[in-house]
Design an enzyme around this catalytic site. Structure first.
Site, PDB file in Angstrom:
ATOM      1  CB  ALA A 380      70.384  15.008 -74.747  1.00  0.00           C
ATOM      2  CG  PHE A 383      65.557   7.568 -69.024  1.00  0.00           C
ATOM      3  CD1 PHE A 383      65.268   7.459 -67.674  1.00  0.00           C
ATOM      4  CD2 PHE A 383      64.510   7.655 -69.925  1.00  0.00           C
ATOM      5  CE1 PHE A 383      63.953   7.415 -67.234  1.00  0.00           C
ATOM      6  CE2 PHE A 383      63.194   7.603 -69.500  1.00  0.00           C
ATOM      7  CZ  PHE A 383      62.911   7.493 -68.154  1.00  0.00           C
ATOM      8  CE  LYS A 404      65.290   7.085 -77.541  1.00  0.00           C
ATOM      9  NZ  LYS A 404      63.919   7.320 -77.115  1.00  0.00           N
ATOM     10  CG  ASP A 497      54.540  14.031 -76.199  1.00  0.00           C
ATOM     11  OD1 ASP A 497      54.132  15.139 -76.629  1.00  0.00           O
ATOM     12  OD2 ASP A 497      55.644  13.884 -75.645  1.00  0.00           O
TER      13      ASP A 497
HETATM   14  P1  AMP Z   1      64.393  10.842 -77.689  1.00  0.00           P
HETATM   15  O1  AMP Z   1      64.930  10.585 -76.325  1.00  0.00           O
HETATM   16  O2  AMP Z   1      63.725   9.652 -78.286  1.00  0.00           O
HETATM   17  O3  AMP Z   1      63.536  12.074 -77.758  1.00  0.00           O
HETATM   18  O4  AMP Z   1      65.680  11.135 -78.623  1.00  0.00           O
HETATM   19  C1  AMP Z   1      66.456  12.296 -78.522  1.00  0.00           C
HETATM   20  C2  AMP Z   1      67.011  12.675 -79.871  1.00  0.00           C
HETATM   21  O5  AMP Z   1      67.887  11.674 -80.368  1.00  0.00           O
HETATM   22  C3  AMP Z   1      65.945  12.836 -80.941  1.00  0.00           C
HETATM   23  O6  AMP Z   1      65.384  14.110 -80.950  1.00  0.00           O
HETATM   24  C4  AMP Z   1      66.715  12.538 -82.212  1.00  0.00           C
HETATM   25  O7  AMP Z   1      67.382  13.689 -82.652  1.00  0.00           O
HETATM   26  C5  AMP Z   1      67.732  11.520 -81.751  1.00  0.00           C
HETATM   27  N1  AMP Z   1      67.253  10.161 -82.033  1.00  0.00           N
HETATM   28  C6  AMP Z   1      66.502   9.376 -81.237  1.00  0.00           C
HETATM   29  N2  AMP Z   1      66.261   8.189 -81.827  1.00  0.00           N
HETATM   30  C7  AMP Z   1      66.862   8.222 -83.016  1.00  0.00           C
HETATM   31  C8  AMP Z   1      66.961   7.286 -84.115  1.00  0.00           C
HETATM   32  N3  AMP Z   1      66.371   6.096 -84.067  1.00  0.00           N
HETATM   33  N4  AMP Z   1      67.657   7.654 -85.190  1.00  0.00           N
HETATM   34  C9  AMP Z   1      68.253   8.878 -85.239  1.00  0.00           C
HETATM   35  N5  AMP Z   1      68.174   9.781 -84.260  1.00  0.00           N
HETATM   36  C10 AMP Z   1      67.499   9.472 -83.152  1.00  0.00           C
END
Ligand code: AMP
Length: 734
Positions: A380, A383, A404, A497
């Protein structure tokens, strides 16, 4: 009968070791002068009388230099537990010695390298370009590093144990095999540059692709300057392998260097090539002709001087100017005291664009929604959901991606902020930075598509695999993160961060920095807290000057990197445990620092402490961190020295006070609370019957008490540490 009785005496004497006669079967005498016969050593025999040596049993051998009294030996069994660590095109292998040395002390190792996965399905020898550190044959240590492998290639390494008799044995080789796939790497340097047409103001050059492009070459960068005037140089970019460099001075020597760029970044520059323009009075010359140098006329000299002065006064001393030549070529001039590395772009803040949509399309490719197949939700984001899926672009193979999405009902600001991350990510191109495939903005939902990282975020991954990696593997992860951060800091991007939760890790254990944004970064981080000055900051990861007066720089990113090191070595432990943010700020301000994680190599902890220097200028730079970690990886024995466990505990106790005042009433209650109740009896029986006594427990004590499971040791030690920290509010004072 005489003979018979003599023999009998002889045999009797032999037992007492004083025979002067022939030896019976099973015994030998190496020289007639020897006073006695000796029993055949282990794994040898003789069925003859009067033997001067014993023969080796089947499958056993003797080296010529082995004394006849030495046991016969055999080749060793295979090495065990081999592990690999891939770093771009280098592979580090480590193993443990064979269970059976064959009875010899001269065991060494040989590395066979095979390149596999060719269309024929066969493996072939790796060839001579691969380098082995320290060597390929006769390795005494149980580790080796292979460098200069090809990128994106499957290799099989066979680690064979050999000893002094291996070459005599017809048996099959005893080895352990390790399969690895190398990652992407920058292209190798260009080795051949040729001059073509030469005129008074121009030189034409051509060159060959690098021997190992390691990917598709996106462009070449040609750096040149007048000989002995390196401080002012020009860079031209070209997509072709030839170029004509214009605007040169007649009869002058220029130095040229060329390098290639792929998706993995720039390769090294070629060596310097020196070419000279023709004198002013000659129209053109060719490669073959030798034209005498004629002095430049005074008029030309004056004009040139005016041009140079004008250029120097134009106020572009530290930056670069872009002047389009050919649409294929971009030219930049660097002047005295340039700050940025040649050729490295600087990060452009998408906020500087009036229309944020323009920024997105400048830096990110638009993808058609129909090319994307969403498979499942994996996380999650602030957004909307994060999904895994597949991307099939026309003419390319389908591959896994992360997607995303922007949830429905977003505001314009949310859309802008969401796509802001893509505008930033799209400017980066580095193996340790999460790679942007593109965006979907022309249809709904709006999406950001990135490469897929099978193991998800690093903190969760490490918690799930507590204690499962070798130190070298952990250092490999840290090296990757440092390399990504070096790239970002070279680009002028401050992350703000950096934390294990914002690092993603793939199936090859390659770590990549992710989570880019502007103010948004801190808005969506649950770790970020409001400071008294109103900003939202992830306190535990942030340098004091950034907390106190919002001084975010690459040096504050280095502080955060030190915290990430601590998180990695402690397998995802929460920095400063459950201390409150206010207590963390206070303790750090007072000079306390996190103690070393359990089993932490001293060199790594020292690096962490360096990253946590109060004076930000004293902290190491990311390039220094990368070289330091490379050094450790190349010399793994340097990681064997751990921080002294007892000094660690005494450091931690700033002042000695009884433990757990009020927290736990008894040792039993405490152990129950941390689900280690099974050890209550052992603790009590060994004199650790009060919380005060427990305060003195060290890791060695735990081992002595029979707490042998690393997970349990860790649980108990961290709980102790946590209590002590809460109690004395003290970490390690610097
Ligand atoms: P973020 O919004 O970037 O913090 O993404 C939320 C979560 O989605 C992360 O903590 C990951 O577990 C997973 N995630 C995000 N981007 C990737 C990616 N490129 N490959 C695999 N998992 C992802």
């Amino acid at each position: 009968t005489d003979d018979q009785s003599r023999m009998n005496i002889c045999w009797k004497n032999l037992v007492s070791g004083s025979s002067l006669a022939v030896c019976r079967p099973g015994f030998f005498k190496a020289s007639p002068q020897s006073p006695s016969c000796s029993k055949c050593p282990p794994h040898s025999y003789t069925h003859e009388e009067a033997s001067t040596s014993c023969l080796c049993e089947e499958h056993y051998f003797r080296r010529e230099s082995d004394p006849p009294t030495m046991a016969c030996t055999r080749p060793p069994s295979a090495p065990r537990n081999a592990i690999s660590n891939v770093n771009e095109t280098s592979v580090f292998l480590e193993w443990i010695p064979p269970a059976d040395t064959g009875g010899r002390k001269d065991v060494s190792y040989y590395i066979a390298c095979k390149k596999c996965g060719s269309p024929s399905g066969l493996c072939e020898a790796c060839g001579s370009h691969v380098r082995y550190l320290p060597q390929q044959i006769g390795l005494k240590n149980t580790s080796v590093m292979m460098v200069d492998l090809l990128a994106h290639t499957n290799y099989t390494f066979e680690i064979e144990a050999v000893n002094g008799v291996s070459d005599q044995s017809p048996a099959a080789r005893q080895y352990v095999a390790v399969n690895v796939t190398t990652n992407q790497a920058a292209p190798s340097p260009i080795s051949i540059v040729k001059k073509g047409k030469i005129a008074k103001n121009s030189i034409s050059l051509s060159w060959q692709e690098p021997d190992r492009p390691n990917g598709i070459i996106l462009e070449y960068e040609i750096k040149y300057f007048e000989k002995d005037q390196e401080t002012s140089y020009t860079i031209i970019k070209s997509k072709k392998t030839k170029i004509t460099v214009n605007g040169l001075k007649p009869a002058s020597t220029y130095i040229f260097q060329i390098r290639a760029r792929t998706a993995a970044g720039y390769g090294g520059f070629s060596r310097r090539f020196e070419f000279e323009t023709s004198p002013v009075s000659v129209a053109a010359s060719s490669d073959q002709s030798q034209i005498p140098i004629i002095a430049v006329s005074v008029t030309v000299g004056v004009i040139l001087l005016a041009v140079v002065i004008g250029f120097l006064l134009s106020g572009r001393r530290c930056g670069y100017s872009k002047a389009k030549q050919d649409p294929e070529e971009e030219k930049m001039h660097f002047h005295n005291g340039h700050i940025k590395l040649p050729g490295l772009r600087t990060y452009i803040d998408p906020h500087t664009y009036e229309d944020p949509n323009q920024a997105v399309h400048e830096f990110a490719k638009e993808i058609e929604a129909s090319c994307i197949t969403i498979e499942r939700v994996i996380g999650a984001g602030e957004f909307g959901e994060v999904c895994s899926g597949r991307l099939k672009l026309p003419g390319k193979r389908e591959f896994p991606v992360a997607i995303k999405t922007l949830k429905v009902g977003y505001t314009e600001k949310q859309r802008r902020d969401f796509l802001g991350e893509a505008s930033i990510m799209g400017q980066f191109d580095h193996p340790n930075i999460i790679h942007l495939e593109g965006v979907v903005t022309k249809s709904k939902p709006v999406m950001i598509v990135t490469e897929y990282m099978e193991n998800g975020s690093l903190d969760t991954f490490l918690k799930k695999n507590d204690g499962q990696f070798t130190v070298i593997q952990l250092v490999g992860m840290l090296r990757g993160i440092a390399s990504g951060m070096k790239y970002l800091s070279d680009m002028g991007y401050v992350h703000r961060d950096l934390a294990a939760r914002n690092i993603l890790i793939n199936s090859n254990l390659v770590c990549k920095v992710s989570d880019f944004g502007l103010s948004r970064v801190l808005e969506d981080d649950p770790e970020a807290a409001y400071t008294t000055r109103g900003g939202k900051i992830p306190i535990r990861w942030t340098a004091p000057e950034a907390i106190a007066f919002r001084k975010f720089t690459s040096a504050s990113d280095v502080w955060s990197y030190g915290i990430v090191m601590w998180e990695v070595v402690s397998y995802g432990e929460r920095p400063y445990w459950e201390m409150t943010n206010q207590d963390v700020i206070k303790a750090v301000e007072e000079g306390y620092r996190l103690p070393n994680p359990m089993d932490c190599p001293a060199a790594l902890y020292q690096l962490m402490l360096d990253c946590w220097q109060k004076d930000r200028n004293s902290r190491p730079k990311f390039d220094e961190i990368v070289s330091m970690l490379d050094k450790l990886i190349r010399n793994p024995s340097s990681l064997k020295t751990l921080v002294n466990a007892s000094s660690r505990v005494s450091n931690l106790l700033v002042e000695h006070s009884p433990l757990g005042s009020g927290a736990y009433r008894s040792v039993g209650e405490w152990l129950e609370a941390i689900k280690m109740g099974r050890y209550t009896e052992i603790f009590m029986e060994n004199g650790y019957s009060s919380m005060d006594a427990v305060a003195q427990v060290t890791l060695e004590d735990l081992r002595r008490l029979g707490v042998t499971l690393v997970g349990h040791q860790k649980k108990i030690m961290s709980s102790l540490q946590e209590m002590k920290v809460q109690l004395v509010n003290g970490m390690v004072p610097l």
